[in-house]
Write an enzyme that holds these catalytic residues in place. Structure first.
Site, PDB file in Angstrom:
ATOM      1  N   GLU A  73      -7.978  -6.884  -7.150  1.00  0.00           N
ATOM      2  CA  GLU A  73      -7.882  -6.242  -8.260  1.00  0.00           C
ATOM      3  C   GLU A  73      -8.519  -7.091  -9.263  1.00  0.00           C
ATOM      4  OE1 GLU A  73      -8.979  -3.246  -8.301  1.00  0.00           O
ATOM      5  OE2 GLU A  73      -7.574  -1.889  -6.320  1.00  0.00           O
TER       6      GLU A  73
ATOM      7  N   TYR B 193      -7.892   0.529 -16.090  1.00  0.00           N
ATOM      8  CA  TYR B 193      -7.852   0.190 -14.438  1.00  0.00           C
ATOM      9  C   TYR B 193      -7.141   0.005 -13.815  1.00  0.00           C
ATOM     10  CZ  TYR B 193      -9.957  -0.831 -10.001  1.00  0.00           C
ATOM     11  OH  TYR B 193     -10.196  -0.847  -9.276  1.00  0.00           O
TER      12      TYR B 193
ATOM     13  N   ASP C 289     -12.649   3.183 -13.339  1.00  0.00           N
ATOM     14  CA  ASP C 289     -13.824   1.499 -12.986  1.00  0.00           C
ATOM     15  C   ASP C 289     -15.433   2.322 -13.161  1.00  0.00           C
ATOM     16  OD1 ASP C 289     -14.280   2.939 -10.167  1.00  0.00           O
ATOM     17  OD2 ASP C 289     -14.355   1.043  -9.863  1.00  0.00           O
TER      18      ASP C 289
END
Length: 352
Positions: free
Chosen positions: A36, A119, A137
């Site tokens: 991520e 996020y 996002d």
DNA sequence: CACTCGTGGCA
DNA sequence: TTGCCAAGAGT
């Protein structure tokens, strides 16, 4: 809209059509966390090789916690946004020390980790732990702006909250991971920024923009202002079999990355005065400067116009953030794109 | 909130 | 060639 049918259509499509990506083959919260961070503002195709090398080099949270920062940055070299790597390690060390090496599973705790914003917190919580938390996002804002016909400017920070509330309302509690990833995958493969493939879309029956024929007009996004340009001389100063390298400051642009010493070219410092300028600052002699290359490097918010020189250095007094390195040692230093361009020219010429 | 912080692909 | 963009966060 029919929330349950939307969830079913989205998750069903995702389970059939999702790409086989390396980070989708693990359930390790640490490894999902790595992916991520790397994926922030970075394309999937770019991330894949970096992710594989990174997991190989630092398989566990404790491997990364124990890593030397320079080795870490070398792994990150070329991926950009280098503070991501240093913040990631700070976060990992915090988990090692305060959470017994277990990535926390609450938004409050995980959000407190360095480099973990709204996020990434939601992404790790939903994907690694199956917790129904929003992960908004750019993809999600684009997709939902069309499906829900939201006409707020997605370039404005406060707009994200609108989408977070929307996701909280419609997220699947049976499979939050597939729901969140499904929205992003849809944005990447079908609901693309330009010319969305609505005829292939699994949720077009739920899409308000499609029904109104407005999918091309969404999302609303104001334009960014253009970048500024800077002029630099970049010098490969050689002495014997070594070349002088400089470590950048620990904050700001390209923090802690290495480079060939650079001088900003202004009205006060003309190219012809570079030798004199450097000789004075090093209290030694920089001579035989020869321009060997010239290139432009575009960052997100500024541009460097660089003239690359080779020169000789004698009797220089080297400040603490600089050091002489051999060709072999040079290969171990993390460098950014523009420095890589200079290095490539030097190697082609046989200068290093 | 506005600005900073990389890189490579592509219309 | 230029501008826009891609799984954002820190300050």
């Amino acid at each position: 809209m029919d929330k349950l049918q939307f969830q079913k259509d989205l998750i069903g499509w995702f389970s059939e059509e999702k790409r086989d990506l390396p980070w989708r083959r693990t359930a390790d919260p640490y490894q999902i966390w790595i992916s991520e961070i790397m994926l922030q503002q970075t394309r999937v195709d770019t991330v894949i090789p970096y992710y594989k090398r990174f997991i190989e080099k630092f398989p566990t949270l404790h491997d990364l916690a124990a890593a030397d920062e320079e080795v870490l940055l070398k792994q990150w070299e070329g991926l950009g946004y280098y503070s991501r790597a240093r913040n990631l390690q700070a976060g990992v060390r915090e988990v090692a020390e305060n959470y017994g090496g277990i990535v926390p599973n609450s938004r409050k705790e995980i959000s407190a980790l360095k480099g973990v914003g709204p996020y990434t917190a939601g992404a790790v919580l939903s994907i690694a732990y199956g917790i129904p938390e929003h992960a908004v996002d750019g993809n999600v804002m684009r997709v939902l702006s069309r499906i829900l016909l939201i006409e707020e400017d997605i370039a404005k920070p406060k707009t994200r909250k609108i989408f977070e509330e929307a996701v909280t309302e419609i997220i699947s509690h049976e499979d939050p991971s597939s729901f969140n990833q499904g929205l992003m995958e849809l944005g990447a493969l079908i609901c693309t920024p330009t010319s969305p493939k609505c005829l292939l879309c699994p949720v077009r029956e739920h899409c308000a923009a499609f029904h109104e024929g407005k999918q091309q007009d969404l999302p609303i996004k104001t334009k960014a202002k253009k970048t500024k340009a800077m002029q630099y001389a970049m010098l490969a100063i050689r002495s014997g079999e070594t070349v002088l390298m400089e470590k950048r400051p620990e904050s700001g642009l390209l923090a802690n990355m290495w480079q060939f010493p650079m001088v900003e070219l202004t009205e006060e410092i003309l190219p012809v005065e570079i030798e004199e300028q450097l000789s004075e600052s090093f209290r030694g002699t920089v001579s035989n400067a020869e321009k060997i290359t010239s290139f432009k490097h575009v960052f997100s918010h500024l541009t460097w116009n660089v003239d690359g020189y080779i020169a000789n250095g004698e009797n220089l007094i080297v400040p603490p953030h600089m050091k002489w390195v051999t060709a072999e040692e040079l290969e171990l230093l993390p460098i950014s794109g523009p420095v890589q361009k200079m290095k490539t020219v030097l190697k082609q010429r046989g200068d290093v």
